[in-house]
Design a protein around this motif. Structure first.
Motif, short mmCIF file in Angstrom:
data_model
loop_
_atom_site.label_atom_id
_atom_site.label_comp_id
_atom_site.label_asym_id
_atom_site.label_seq_id
_atom_site.Cartn_x
_atom_site.Cartn_y
_atom_site.Cartn_z
N ALA A 54 0.82 -1.21 0.00
CA ALA A 54 0.00 0.00 0.00
C ALA A 54 0.86 1.27 0.00
O ALA A 54 1.93 1.28 0.61
N THR A 55 0.38 2.27 -0.69
CA THR A 55 1.02 3.59 -0.56
C THR A 55 0.61 4.15 0.80
O THR A 55 -0.25 3.62 1.47
N GLU A 56 1.20 5.31 1.12
CA GLU A 56 0.89 5.89 2.43
C GLU A 56 -0.60 6.22 2.57
O GLU A 56 -1.22 5.95 3.59
N ALA A 57 -1.16 6.79 1.49
CA ALA A 57 -2.58 7.17 1.53
C ALA A 57 -3.45 5.93 1.63
O ALA A 57 -4.43 5.89 2.39
N GLU A 58 -3.08 4.90 0.87
CA GLU A 58 -3.85 3.65 0.92
C GLU A 58 -3.76 3.02 2.30
O GLU A 58 -4.74 2.52 2.84
N ALA A 59 -2.57 3.07 2.88
CA ALA A 59 -2.39 2.50 4.21
C ALA A 59 -3.29 3.22 5.22
O ALA A 59 -3.83 2.59 6.13
N ARG A 60 -3.41 4.55 5.04
CA ARG A 60 -4.28 5.30 5.96
C ARG A 60 -5.74 4.84 5.84
O ARG A 60 -6.45 4.72 6.83
N TYR A 61 -6.17 4.58 4.60
CA TYR A 61 -7.54 4.11 4.38
C TYR A 61 -7.79 2.81 5.17
O TYR A 61 -8.76 2.69 5.90
N PHE A 62 -6.85 1.86 5.01
CA PHE A 62 -7.07 0.56 5.66
C PHE A 62 -6.93 0.65 7.19
O PHE A 62 -7.55 -0.11 7.92
N ALA A 63 -6.13 1.61 7.64
CA ALA A 63 -6.03 1.82 9.09
C ALA A 63 -7.38 2.29 9.63
O ALA A 63 -7.85 1.80 10.67
N LYS A 64 -8.00 3.22 8.89
CA LYS A 64 -9.31 3.71 9.33
C LYS A 64 -10.35 2.58 9.30
O LYS A 64 -11.18 2.43 10.20
#
Lengths: 206, 607
Positions: free
Chosen positions: B365-375
């Motif tokens: 995941a890119t950083e933005a994608e990683a943030r999505y999955f964290a949420k």
């Protein structure tokens, strides 16, 4: 009754494993044999030193007298007792079952006095009883071993627990007869270990 | 009260006599003889057959000819029959270890009884595993789908027109009709089909009904139990199930029939879950879980199916939370799979359960994608916690960034556990072999499982570590009064049914599944497949299956009782709450597990 009396004379009494026994318990309306009545009988046979569960019998006896406060002990109600059989029929069945057997009671004096009284009315005969009394035997055992005996120590349930026998909560004439029979086996086994299995010294004649 | 037969009452608490009808039970009681044996007295010798002896009170030891201790029997247990120890029939002498009251049944009466009563004969004629199997069966009560049928089925020939079918349905006032082709069931047509496949597409009502039917619908036999019907409907989202007696249609069961039969119902709960629009609404719904669980247990439902239903509800909550999260945060930026581990993966959940889950991403995941999955993970794991699925103490959750990674990274996790095995990582990794996708791209999970199981299967050193791990959870070997007897001879007061009973079995079966390269997670399915692969014989598999059912049944009953009493359900059972019957059954089940463990241990030379 005559049959019964004849077999008494011929009883061959030896060891518990070759003497036929009958363990009996009665439910009564009270303790006075002149006032009170038998309202239930229970019995079981012991053959070859083993209780025969197939011989179990429980009879309710009809009584003109109210069970009154004794209902608290035996939990029999007037309505149930009213459905019982006549005392004459009950006695006949009991003495047929006792044919050729030694009686076993726990605290024989009370039950035997009621049976004698009932027999006198029924058969105009007061029979003799050859009896093993588990309470009395236990008392003598303790006296001989110089164990002090306190009031209440000789209740059926207390003695049974000393011999590792299970506790029965349901009280009725049959269960108490079974409980007495089991205690008889346990006492006999303990006597065996003391090499005095013969029953005759413990017999009592009423 | 005065009919109470003490003997029959006690017999009724003893396996296998609890399977007898009351009349037979009293007849049996009347054949018994009671004997008393003081401590130390010899009671009987097994040869020639001395009849059956039941311990009413006290304890008996069985010794061999050289007076070597073989086994101990206590209240409610039996001897006198053939005794098998470690699979081998042994001659023995029974002597009173304590003062004993024993009920004897003569050899002739015992043989007659076995002749009349098949279940009793099975119980005595064979070996431990048969006994556990009988126990597992006696405890099961079943309602058949046949009992739900209210009317004869409405049938129509496949050549009849659509119009005729519609008229027949109106006349009979039914919402579906079974289509017969040459005397056999050919299909089913429902109101919905007439709407969607006829009216909406302007089909000529003179066309044959077979044009619009659902051909070869899924059916069930009339003697299938209601739970089987229910599970099929839950899994496949069917609303109508034709019921057959052989080839002949007997009727139709609808989801509504089952719902009406019971007020609290797993299927209804699952439906309601999908209608809720917020976590708070789901929380309100989750309060129905305890009642539902208690009902499932008290209705005597099949243990395997209780596990499936409870798990299915957890799955539904999980999926619904994911849907709500995706609605809130927008569609996912890449394909992913939400995976669950442990008992949820195995579809063996009970009342007490915490969450074990993770995310498999299609790629890094890119950083933005990683943030999505964290949420997403935060929303779902937090939601599950509020619903009563507590956070996993080992932090095996999507909430933990370590378990929210790409497929490639997941594979590297497995590589490390398998290539460099050490006891701790092996123990840790076992939970990940029980893995199931509940939402998203299941192909990612299939690929991961194929990869991991394939590697484990090829690596004997890793498997040897796994086998050692299996051996570290041993069932206790028996019961003694208030105590459970441990392997080392010490005693404990109480029993953790999960750690001492369930875990040893699921560990063992997982191990055998890995050896056979099987990726299924459910213990019962693993056993089936291991047998099908020729890696285990049917006998051994059915022993483990029956032991698992038996132990789980006892655990479920306790949990249901605890919930009724307003307590939190747990896995620990104080020994005094185990009835003599449960003790004996547990003892037999534990023996089977120990036998299977010993076989594994010798194969990996772990002694």
């Amino acid at each position: 009754m005559r049959d019964y009396l004849e077999t008494c004379a011929a009883l061959d009494i030896g060891r518990i494993d070759n003497t036929p026994l009958i363990a009996v318990d009665l439910e009564l309306t009270g303790l006075d044999k002149n006032e009170d009545h038998i309202i239930a009988m229970g019995w079981t046979h012991i053959d070859r030193g083993r209780i025969q569960l197939g011989s179990n019998q429980h009879l309710l006896i009809s009584s003109a007298q109210s069970v009154g406060s004794s209902a608290a002990i035996h939990e029999l109600m007037d309505s149930e007792v009213a459905q019982g059989q006549a005392i004459e029929d009950g006695l006949e069945a009991l003495f047929r079952a006792a044919w050729g057997r030694v009686w076993v009671f726990h605290h024989a004096g009370l039950d035997v006095s009621f049976l004698k009284k009932a027999c006198a009315n029924w058969a105009r005969v007061v029979p003799g009883f050859i009896v093993l009394d588990t309470m009395r035997i236990e008392y003598q055992q303790r006296k001989r071993r110089e164990v002090p005996v306190k009031h209440g120590d000789l209740q059926l349930g207390r003695i049974r627990s000393l011999y590792g026998l299970p506790r029965y909560t349901a009280h009725n004439a049959l269960n108490d007869a079974l409980a007495t029979a089991e205690l008889m086996l346990a006492i006999a086994a303990s006597m065996e270990s003391e090499a005095s299995l013969a029953l005759s010294p413990h017999l009592k004649f009423f | 009260m005065h009919d109470v037969n003490l003997a029959a009452e006690f017999l009724h608490t003893i396996m296998p006599f609890n399977s007898l009808q009351s009349g037979d039970l009293h007849a049996l009681a009347n054949k018994l003889e009671v004997a008393y044996y003081p401590q130390g007295k010899m009671i009987l010798s097994s040869n020639p057959p001395p009849g059956l002896a039941i311990i009413r009170k006290g304890a008996v030891r069985l010794v061999d000819a050289a007076h070597k201790f073989l086994d101990k029997r206590s209240e409610g247990e039996m001897f006198g029959h053939q005794v098998f120890l470690h699979g081998e029939q042994r001659d023995y002498v029974a002597e009173a270890e304590e003062d004993c009251l024993v009920w004897h049944l003569s050899q002739a009466d015992f043989e007659a009884l076995c002749e009349q009563q098949e279940l009793i004969s099975e119980f005595f004629s064979s070996h431990l595993k048969k006994r556990v199997s009988v126990a597992a069966h006696v405890q099961r009560s079943v309602t058949h789908v046949r009992d739900l049928l209210k009317r004869d089925p409405v049938l129509i020939d496949s050549k009849a027109s659509i119009r005729e079918a519609a008229r027949l349905m109106s006349r009979e006032n039914v919402s579906s009709v079974l289509v017969m082709r040459e005397g056999l069931l050919g299909g089913i047509v429902t109101d919905k089909d007439l709407r969607q496949r006829v009216l909406a597409v302007d089909l000529d009502p003179n066309a044959a009904i077979e044009e619009v039917m659902t051909a070869n619908p899924r059916t069930l036999a009339a003697d299938a139990d209601v739970d089987a019907a229910l599970l099929l409907m839950m899994r496949q989202n069917y609303h109508h199930l034709p019921i057959l007696d052989g080839d002949r249609p007997l009727g139709l069961v609808t989801a509504g029939d089952i719902l009406r039969a019971q007020s609290e119902h797993p299927l209804r709960l699952v439906r309601d879950i999908y209608k809720k629009k917020s976590v708070d609404e789901l929380v309100v719904l989750s309060r129905r879980l305890p009642t539902l669980f208690v009902r499932l247990v008290n209705l005597g439902r099949d243990v395997e199916q209780i596990g499936c239903m409870v798990t299915h509800i957890t799955d539904a909550f999980t999926v619904r939370l994911l849907q709500l999260a995706e609605a809130e945060f927008g569609p996912p930026p890449m394909s992913y799979a939400w995976v669950v581990f442990g008992s949820q993966a195995r579809e063996e959940q009970t009342a007490k359960t915490d969450q074990d889950n993770g995310i498999v991403l299609e790629r890094r995941a890119t950083e933005a994608e990683a943030r999505y999955f964290a949420k997403l993970a935060d929303f779902v794991c937090g939601g599950l916690d509020k619903l009563g699925y507590e956070f996993c103490p080992g932090e095996v959750m999507a909430l933990n960034v370590k378990w929210r990674v790409s497929l490639a990274k997941w594979k590297r996790h497995f590589d490390r556990w398998i290539e460099v095995p050490e006891p701790k990582s092996v123990m840790h990794s076992s939970i990940f072999f029980d893995m199931r996708c509940v939402r998203g791209n299941s192909e990612l999970v299939d690929e991961l499982l194929d990869y991991a199981v394939g590697r484990a299967k090829r690596n004997r050193i890793f498997r040897r570590f796994m086998a050692a791990n299996v051996m570290s959870h041993r069932p206790p070997i028996g019961f003694f009064r208030r105590f459970v007897q441990e392997d080392d001879g010490s005693h404990t007061e109480g029993l953790n049914l999960k750690h001492r009973g369930i875990v040893p079995i699921t560990d063992l079966v997982r191990m055998r599944a890995l050896e056979a390269g099987i990726t299924a997670a459910n213990t019962f399915r693993r056993l089936e497949q291991v047998v099908a692969a020729g890696e285990m014989n049917e006998n051994d598999a059915s022993s483990l299956r029956d032991a698992l059912i038996l132990i789980n049944r006892i655990r479920l009953n306790f949990q249901a009782e605890q919930m009724v009493a307003g307590q939190k359900p747990g896995n620990f059972v104080p020994t005094e709450e185990l009835s003599p019957l449960m003790r004996r059954n547990l003892k037999a089940a534990f023996m089977l597990v120990v036998e299977a463990q010993n076989a594994l241990s010798s194969r990996y030379q772990l002694h």
